[in-house]
Motif scaffolding. Sequence first.
Motif, short mmCIF file in Angstrom:
data_model
loop_
_atom_site.label_atom_id
_atom_site.label_comp_id
_atom_site.label_asym_id
_atom_site.label_seq_id
_atom_site.Cartn_x
_atom_site.Cartn_y
_atom_site.Cartn_z
N MET A 1 -0.96 1.13 12.39
CA MET A 1 -1.28 1.31 10.98
C MET A 1 -2.07 2.61 10.84
O MET A 1 -2.97 2.88 11.61
N GLU A 2 -1.70 3.38 9.84
CA GLU A 2 -2.43 4.60 9.54
C GLU A 2 -3.53 4.27 8.53
O GLU A 2 -3.28 4.13 7.34
N ILE A 3 -4.73 4.10 9.04
CA ILE A 3 -5.87 3.70 8.21
C ILE A 3 -6.13 4.74 7.12
O ILE A 3 -6.35 4.41 5.97
N GLY A 4 -6.06 6.02 7.49
CA GLY A 4 -6.36 7.08 6.55
C GLY A 4 -5.44 7.08 5.34
O GLY A 4 -5.90 7.18 4.19
N ALA A 5 -4.14 6.96 5.57
CA ALA A 5 -3.18 6.96 4.46
C ALA A 5 -3.40 5.76 3.55
O ALA A 5 -3.31 5.86 2.32
N LYS A 6 -3.72 4.63 4.16
CA LYS A 6 -3.96 3.42 3.36
C LYS A 6 -5.24 3.54 2.55
O LYS A 6 -5.29 3.13 1.39
N GLU A 60 -8.40 -8.18 3.62
CA GLU A 60 -7.31 -7.79 2.71
C GLU A 60 -6.70 -6.45 3.13
O GLU A 60 -5.50 -6.25 3.04
N PHE A 61 -7.55 -5.55 3.58
CA PHE A 61 -7.09 -4.22 3.97
C PHE A 61 -6.11 -4.28 5.14
O PHE A 61 -5.10 -3.59 5.16
N PHE A 62 -6.40 -5.13 6.11
CA PHE A 62 -5.55 -5.21 7.29
C PHE A 62 -4.45 -6.26 7.19
O PHE A 62 -3.66 -6.43 8.11
N ASN A 63 -4.39 -6.97 6.09
CA ASN A 63 -3.34 -7.96 5.88
C ASN A 63 -2.03 -7.23 5.64
O ASN A 63 -1.83 -6.60 4.62
N GLU A 64 -1.13 -7.32 6.58
CA GLU A 64 0.17 -6.64 6.47
C GLU A 64 1.19 -7.61 5.89
O GLU A 64 1.57 -8.58 6.53
N THR A 65 1.63 -7.33 4.70
CA THR A 65 2.72 -8.10 4.12
C THR A 65 3.91 -7.16 4.02
O THR A 65 3.78 -6.03 3.55
N PRO A 66 5.05 -7.60 4.49
CA PRO A 66 6.21 -6.71 4.45
C PRO A 66 6.58 -6.37 3.01
O PRO A 66 6.49 -7.21 2.11
#
Length: 177
Positions: A1-6, A60-66
């Motif tokens: 996961m690209e934290i910066g872009a998110k 919530e930030f790291f919750n990956e939903t497709p």
Amino acid sequence: MEIGAKLKELRVLKGLTQEELADRAELSKGFISQVERDLTSPSIATLMDILQCLGTTIGEFFNETPEEQIVFGKGDYFEKEDSEYQNTIKWIIPNAQKNSMEPILLTLAPGGSTYPDNPHEGEEFGYLLSGAVSIHLGNKIYKAKKGESFYYTADQKHYLTSKSGASLIWVSSPPSF
């Protein structure tokens, strides 16, 4: 996961500049810029501060939903040819039976028809892309040609026939194909 872009996406969604976010999180604008470009990583405590300023939690930030697929192409279609009824059905939205409606692309060969469907709950809609069809509803027959549409409740026996062949978008709600 690209934290910066998110993080940048969240910041932009909130309508904040890098400077405004930095002020709220008591950080420098340069640090926020470096984090957004993934040139540096914040500590967990700093990340939690930034996320709090952005109105979210670390969970919530790291919750990956497709991401839900919205556009479908020919490679996504499922096709079934029925030689007995001389038709081809293409499910143009994969797994649409889980939705409240199910659109298909139906091609009837000259003399072709759909399988006679018994009465059931629901509604059906069609739009003719080419050719013409006869819509058999109970004891009545209705005609539709290219550029025309049809709609009926499926509470009586129903099916389509075509003397010359036809191609149409057919939507059933709830799904029944």
